[in-house]
Design a protein around this motif. Sequence first.
Motif, mmCIF file in Angstrom:
data_model
loop_
_atom_site.group_PDB
_atom_site.id
_atom_site.type_symbol
_atom_site.label_atom_id
_atom_site.label_comp_id
_atom_site.label_asym_id
_atom_site.label_seq_id
_atom_site.Cartn_x
_atom_site.Cartn_y
_atom_site.Cartn_z
ATOM 1 N N SER A 293 10.143 9.976 6.956
ATOM 2 C CA SER A 293 9.276 9.856 5.775
ATOM 3 C C SER A 293 9.679 8.701 4.875
ATOM 4 O O SER A 293 8.812 7.963 4.376
ATOM 5 N N ALA A 294 10.976 8.528 4.632
ATOM 6 C CA ALA A 294 11.421 7.447 3.755
ATOM 7 C C ALA A 294 11.026 6.085 4.327
ATOM 8 O O ALA A 294 10.590 5.184 3.595
ATOM 9 N N TRP A 295 11.170 5.925 5.649
ATOM 10 C CA TRP A 295 10.800 4.657 6.276
ATOM 11 C C TRP A 295 9.286 4.445 6.248
ATOM 12 O O TRP A 295 8.806 3.348 5.920
ATOM 13 N N LEU A 296 8.502 5.467 6.541
ATOM 14 C CA LEU A 296 7.044 5.344 6.501
ATOM 15 C C LEU A 296 6.550 5.044 5.091
ATOM 16 O O LEU A 296 5.568 4.329 4.900
ATOM 17 N N GLU A 297 7.242 5.600 4.108
ATOM 18 C CA GLU A 297 6.894 5.323 2.712
ATOM 19 C C GLU A 297 7.087 3.844 2.391
ATOM 20 O O GLU A 297 6.267 3.223 1.708
ATOM 21 N N ARG A 298 8.178 3.248 2.897
ATOM 22 C CA ARG A 298 8.416 1.821 2.661
ATOM 23 C C ARG A 298 7.396 0.959 3.399
ATOM 24 O O ARG A 298 6.979 -0.086 2.904
ATOM 25 N N VAL A 299 7.007 1.401 4.585
ATOM 26 C CA VAL A 299 6.061 0.625 5.388
ATOM 27 C C VAL A 299 4.667 0.634 4.779
ATOM 28 O O VAL A 299 4.026 -0.423 4.638
ATOM 29 N N LEU A 300 4.169 1.782 4.382
ATOM 30 C CA LEU A 300 2.779 1.933 3.948
ATOM 31 C C LEU A 300 2.601 1.913 2.433
ATOM 32 O O LEU A 300 1.484 1.684 1.961
ATOM 33 N N GLY A 301 3.670 2.134 1.669
ATOM 34 C CA GLY A 301 3.524 2.348 0.239
ATOM 35 C C GLY A 301 3.332 3.833 -0.006
ATOM 36 O O GLY A 301 2.676 4.532 0.785
ATOM 37 N N LEU A 302 3.886 4.335 -1.120
ATOM 38 C CA LEU A 302 3.913 5.769 -1.358
ATOM 39 C C LEU A 302 2.522 6.379 -1.426
ATOM 40 O O LEU A 302 2.239 7.381 -0.764
ATOM 41 N N ARG A 303 1.616 5.781 -2.209
ATOM 42 C CA ARG A 303 0.296 6.399 -2.369
ATOM 43 C C ARG A 303 -0.490 6.372 -1.066
ATOM 44 O O ARG A 303 -1.101 7.376 -0.670
ATOM 45 N N THR A 304 -0.492 5.231 -0.389
ATOM 46 C CA THR A 304 -1.217 5.131 0.874
ATOM 47 C C THR A 304 -0.677 6.122 1.896
ATOM 48 O O THR A 304 -1.435 6.799 2.601
ATOM 49 N N PHE A 305 0.638 6.220 1.957
ATOM 50 C CA PHE A 305 1.271 7.141 2.901
ATOM 51 C C PHE A 305 0.840 8.575 2.621
ATOM 52 O O PHE A 305 0.477 9.332 3.533
ATOM 53 N N THR B 240 8.616 13.296 -0.027
ATOM 54 C CA THR B 240 7.991 12.351 -0.953
ATOM 55 C C THR B 240 7.801 12.965 -2.330
ATOM 56 O O THR B 240 7.747 12.241 -3.339
ATOM 57 N N ALA B 241 7.691 14.288 -2.403
ATOM 58 C CA ALA B 241 7.612 14.935 -3.719
ATOM 59 C C ALA B 241 8.884 14.685 -4.509
ATOM 60 O O ALA B 241 8.849 14.454 -5.732
ATOM 61 N N GLN B 242 10.031 14.703 -3.836
ATOM 62 C CA GLN B 242 11.298 14.397 -4.495
ATOM 63 C C GLN B 242 11.328 12.947 -4.966
ATOM 64 O O GLN B 242 11.840 12.631 -6.041
ATOM 65 N N THR B 243 10.757 12.045 -4.171
ATOM 66 C CA THR B 243 10.714 10.631 -4.530
ATOM 67 C C THR B 243 9.892 10.408 -5.798
ATOM 68 O O THR B 243 10.272 9.638 -6.676
ATOM 69 N N ILE B 244 8.762 11.109 -5.897
ATOM 70 C CA ILE B 244 7.906 10.962 -7.081
ATOM 71 C C ILE B 244 8.645 11.401 -8.334
ATOM 72 O O ILE B 244 8.589 10.745 -9.378
ATOM 73 N N ILE B 245 9.364 12.507 -8.260
ATOM 74 C CA ILE B 245 10.122 12.995 -9.417
ATOM 75 C C ILE B 245 11.154 11.964 -9.856
ATOM 76 O O ILE B 245 11.323 11.680 -11.051
ATOM 77 N N LEU C 16 -4.775 9.639 -6.550
ATOM 78 C CA LEU C 16 -5.497 8.430 -6.939
ATOM 79 C C LEU C 16 -5.312 8.117 -8.412
ATOM 80 O O LEU C 16 -5.231 6.952 -8.815
ATOM 81 N N VAL C 17 -5.216 9.168 -9.251
ATOM 82 C CA VAL C 17 -5.072 8.960 -10.696
ATOM 83 C C VAL C 17 -3.613 8.733 -11.082
ATOM 84 O O VAL C 17 -3.304 7.870 -11.914
ATOM 85 N N GLY C 18 -2.701 9.463 -10.479
ATOM 86 C CA GLY C 18 -1.314 9.460 -10.930
ATOM 87 C C GLY C 18 -0.415 8.418 -10.305
ATOM 88 O O GLY C 18 0.628 8.084 -10.880
ATOM 89 N N LEU C 19 -0.758 7.896 -9.129
ATOM 90 C CA LEU C 19 0.088 6.921 -8.449
ATOM 91 C C LEU C 19 -0.612 5.582 -8.326
ATOM 92 O O LEU C 19 -1.814 5.512 -8.083
ATOM 93 N N LYS C 20 0.150 4.524 -8.510
ATOM 94 C CA LYS C 20 -0.391 3.183 -8.359
ATOM 95 C C LYS C 20 -0.288 2.743 -6.906
ATOM 96 O O LYS C 20 0.607 3.152 -6.174
ATOM 97 N N HIS C 21 -1.212 1.893 -6.528
ATOM 98 C CA HIS C 21 -1.192 1.372 -5.164
ATOM 99 C C HIS C 21 -0.018 0.411 -4.992
ATOM 100 O O HIS C 21 0.267 -0.415 -5.855
ATOM 101 N N GLN C 22 0.667 0.556 -3.876
ATOM 102 C CA GLN C 22 1.761 -0.347 -3.531
ATOM 103 C C GLN C 22 1.414 -1.078 -2.241
ATOM 104 O O GLN C 22 0.879 -0.472 -1.313
#
Length: 523
Positions: free
Chosen positions: A81-93, A134-139, A198-204
């Motif tokens: 998950s951490a690697w996929l988050e870096r590849v796609l961006g958190l919101r897109t992932f 990813t919930a932990q990452t958002i916090i 869509l409202v709470g996270l910015k696109h990366q």
Amino acid sequence: MASTALPSGNGTAPARPANADLGAWLAVAAGTLGALMATLDISIVNSALPTIQGEIGATGTEGAWVATAYLVAEIIIIPLSAWLERVLGLRTFLLIAVTLFTGFSIVCGFANSLVMMIVGRVGQGFTGGAMIPTAQTIIAQRLPRHQQSIGTAAFGVVAILGPLIGPLVGGWLAENLSWHYAFFLNVPISFILITLLLVGLKHQPSRLNLLREADWIGIAGLALGMGGLTVFLEEGSREEWFASPLIQKMAFISAIGFILLLYGQFTARRPVIKLALLLDRQFGSVAIMGMALGVVLYGTSYAIPQFLASIADYNALQSGKVVLLSGIPSILLMPFVPFLLKRVDIRIAVAFGMGIMGLSAFMETSLTLGSTGGDFTESQLMRGVGQIMGMLFLSQAVVQSVPPEDAGDASGLFNSMRNLGGSFALAGISILQQNRLWLHSRRIEETLNANSPAVQDYVNGLGQMISSPQAGIRMLGQQIQGQALVMTYNDIFFAMSIVTLAVLPLVLFLRPLPRNAALGAMH
């Protein structure tokens, strides 16, 4: 993250850091809701499993796959998950994960065969498992440090209650509507979750160039090794182990997978799972105890509804209420989390938590044909106290036992080990159900001499009650099977208590947490 004001020149105290804005809390709400949906679906099928098995034409042993498939997929995706988050961006992932999770939930809801159900559950596990870390990452990213404990406490409640309320929700839906709605429930929740994201996270921006640097050999090894191992454990007993070509193939696939995973450890710039962390005395001990924790958590939430359905004739809703009992102490103790972390030595806390969980399982080894949900009340409440203490302090020890740069890998590995314990538990329950049921049945039959006057009088008495000697013999056979089944479940709970108590000496390898340690997220 909010910035901290610098102290003024006149010596006044620095201003308090700014609080998180509405967008940040919406992002945290999205992460928490996603984690709730993912953890809920781990066990939502447990209470309704007998009904589902009947409708899709699955045996009791095959039905275990409906729960196991989800856990195995989670084990694979969590470290990625951490690697996929870096590849796609958190919101897109997360948007991709939620959309696919919804689609696979619909597949499960419309499933009319075991294969279709397993495909849907594997897909749910892959996509749902991605939403948990990813919930932990958002916090960590969206809340200032002084407010992170609020988000962490909310996530902690979700992480513990999700698997516990799953059987209750699934049972209520199965009894009042249909088991299909245990999966269709995810559809409206997903629409709310997508809106919050869509409202709470910015696109990366995506970083697709990282795909070239991935440990593809390790990823393939992880999937082959864990998938092959689970099939090997689940089907081994029924297929008579290595006498079966299927089991031989699974053993070979699993071995190849783990060899590839180990190869990636030495050749990849960043291995998919940093197995070297297990060599650390403290983290290795934490990981093993986490696996034992998973055995009891997932094993009991699966075995209790199965026992109550087959012995006490409980419906799915009644079984779900019994499972939920262990969540009551968790809710009551959660407000005391910061105090416990600062005041209680981790070795004492973990030993107490694991010991209580082992004792609670041992209390369930004296079940009888007359046992009902009330016989699980004390053990379930004790289990709730044990799991909050064990999970709470072990989660903190994960972060404190490794360097900061390895915290993400350690968290993923610990969560995978705990889910792996759950997978082993479900496979072990399936094996014990087959072997011990046969063994106990034969042993009971050996004590009954067909020529014994007492046995003949008993069978004749049964026959007179229902006006058929043959029916009396059948009734005796049913009683033997019932007694053997109860004895089998007693063996299952005894095995879980032994697993938990066996890891207790590992608490001696733990180091006390720093007094000023930040509150880490739990799952």
